[in-house]
Design a protein around this motif. Structure first.
Motif, PDB file in Angstrom:
ATOM      1  N   GLN A 148      -5.163  14.986   0.587  1.00  0.00           N
ATOM      2  CA  GLN A 148      -5.093  14.339  -0.710  1.00  0.00           C
ATOM      3  C   GLN A 148      -3.643  14.078  -1.117  1.00  0.00           C
ATOM      4  OE1 GLN A 148      -7.033  16.551  -3.782  1.00  0.00           O
ATOM      5  NE2 GLN A 148      -6.670  15.000  -5.371  1.00  0.00           N
ATOM      6  N   ALA A 149      -2.757  15.063  -0.865  1.00  0.00           N
ATOM      7  CA  ALA A 149      -1.337  14.884  -1.183  1.00  0.00           C
ATOM      8  C   ALA A 149      -0.735  13.763  -0.346  1.00  0.00           C
ATOM      9  CB  ALA A 149      -0.577  16.192  -0.950  1.00  0.00           C
ATOM     10  N   GLU A 196      -2.351  11.223   0.969  1.00  0.00           N
ATOM     11  CA  GLU A 196      -2.906   9.957   0.470  1.00  0.00           C
ATOM     12  C   GLU A 196      -2.214   9.542  -0.824  1.00  0.00           C
ATOM     13  OE1 GLU A 196      -4.996   6.547   0.229  1.00  0.00           O
ATOM     14  OE2 GLU A 196      -4.862   7.951   1.915  1.00  0.00           O
ATOM     15  N   GLU A 197      -1.944  10.515  -1.703  1.00  0.00           N
ATOM     16  CA  GLU A 197      -1.227  10.193  -2.941  1.00  0.00           C
ATOM     17  C   GLU A 197       0.188   9.715  -2.643  1.00  0.00           C
ATOM     18  OE1 GLU A 197      -1.458  13.765  -5.170  1.00  0.00           O
ATOM     19  OE2 GLU A 197      -3.551  13.462  -5.811  1.00  0.00           O
ATOM     20  N   GLU A 198       0.838  10.318  -1.647  1.00  0.00           N
ATOM     21  CA  GLU A 198       2.178   9.886  -1.263  1.00  0.00           C
ATOM     22  C   GLU A 198       2.157   8.458  -0.713  1.00  0.00           C
ATOM     23  OE1 GLU A 198       6.230   9.983  -0.773  1.00  0.00           O
ATOM     24  OE2 GLU A 198       4.905  11.365  -1.848  1.00  0.00           O
ATOM     25  N   GLN A 203      -0.024   6.237  -1.440  1.00  0.00           N
ATOM     26  CA  GLN A 203      -0.307   5.360  -2.578  1.00  0.00           C
ATOM     27  C   GLN A 203       0.964   5.081  -3.382  1.00  0.00           C
ATOM     28  OE1 GLN A 203      -3.011   3.738  -3.249  1.00  0.00           O
ATOM     29  NE2 GLN A 203      -2.297   2.906  -5.209  1.00  0.00           N
ATOM     30  N   ARG A 204       1.784   6.120  -3.563  1.00  0.00           N
ATOM     31  CA  ARG A 204       3.048   5.922  -4.278  1.00  0.00           C
ATOM     32  C   ARG A 204       3.957   4.968  -3.504  1.00  0.00           C
ATOM     33  NH1 ARG A 204       2.471  11.475  -5.454  1.00  0.00           N
ATOM     34  NH2 ARG A 204       3.774  12.032  -3.656  1.00  0.00           N
TER      35      ARG A 204
END
Length: 279
Positions: free
Chosen positions: A225-226, A228-230, A232-233
């Protein structure tokens, strides 16, 4: 029967065969233990004499298995009242009181069992109910320290004044079998305890492994999840940079178009000025 001291348990042990029937009973001071123990005899002299005659006439018959049984019930209960009612006419002939350690229900059951297995056949002259009850009582006295003994005047176990129940050679082997059975039982209990402990340890390890696997899976999900969030950023940053660049290009194009328009106007003014001079 001995006086009631609630809560306690009345216990009746009996041995019988087709040749006759007699009863020995006992009562204990505290359920599930047994003590004081009491042996009683029904006041049926004629019936006892009849049993002896029956045995004498059938001494050559093959031995018949004894039907040893124990009935028990808590005093001051419906079952206890029924048991005492059945034996209300019994006469106490022997009693043991256990002031120190009282036999447990399991110990009493073990003693009754090994006594039955020592002499499994019923013999009216040797191993009848009097033998069974007397063997159990004297074995209890031998096995448990500090036992207080009380014997009432009676003629139980005799016929025509002669003793018909001899326990001289029975108590010692019964006590030996009792100790062996208790040792075997203790070993089985210990093995069962160890097996249960091992099973509990295996279940504990399984729980720990499962919890560790679940924790690892949870960490992996968080890491994914982290990540994927990175990503996305990063996509958002790239998009923002592209939007900034596009806006700069549009502003540059607009400035270029404005400059071109200004140059055309200047050129038009210059041409208009030249024409005026020529005129």
């Amino acid at each position: 029967m001995s006086p009631a001291t609630p809560p306690d348990t009345a216990v009746v042990a009996s041995t019988s065969s087709d040749a006759g029937h007699a009863t020995a009973s006992s009562a204990d001071e505290g359920s599930p233990h047994a003590g004081p123990a009491t042996m009683t005899n029904r006041k049926t002299k004629q019936k006892s004499t009849k049993h002896v005659g029956t045995s004498s006439g059938s001494s050559l018959k093959p031995p018949r298995g004894a039907h040893d049984c124990v009935s028990y019930a808590t005093r001051d209960s419906v079952a206890g009242a029924q048991l005492e009612g059945v034996h209300e006419k019994d006469r106490r002939i022997r009693m043991l009181t256990f002031p120190e350690r009282v036999p447990s229900a399991n110990e009493l059951a073990t003693l009754l069992y090994v006594t039955s297995t020592l002499e499994p056949n019923y013999d009216i002259k040797e191993t009848q109910c009097y033998w069974f009850a007397a063997t159990v009582f004297w074995a209890l006295k031998s096995l448990f320290e500090g036992v207080e003994q009380e014997i009432a005047n009676h003629r139980a176990g005799t016929t025509l004044g002669m003793q018909i129940a001899s326990i001289k050679d029975s108590v010692e082997p019964v006590c030996k079998r009792f100790k062996e059975a208790r040792a075997t039982l203790a070993e089985e209990i210990e093995q069962q305890r160890k097996a249960e402990q091992q099973q509990e340890e295996e279940r504990r390890q399984e729980r720990e492994h499962r919890e560790a696997a679940e924790e690892a899976a949870k960490r992996e999900r968080k890491q994914r999840q982290a990540a994927e969030e990175e990503r996305q950023r990063e996509r958002e940053q790239r998009q923002a940079a592209e939007d900034v660049a596009k806006a700069a290009e549009e502003r540059a194009r607009a400035a270029e178009e404005a400059n071109a328009e200004l140059r055309r106007r200047l050129e038009a003014l210059e041409r208009a000025g030249a024409s005026t001079q020529q005129v």
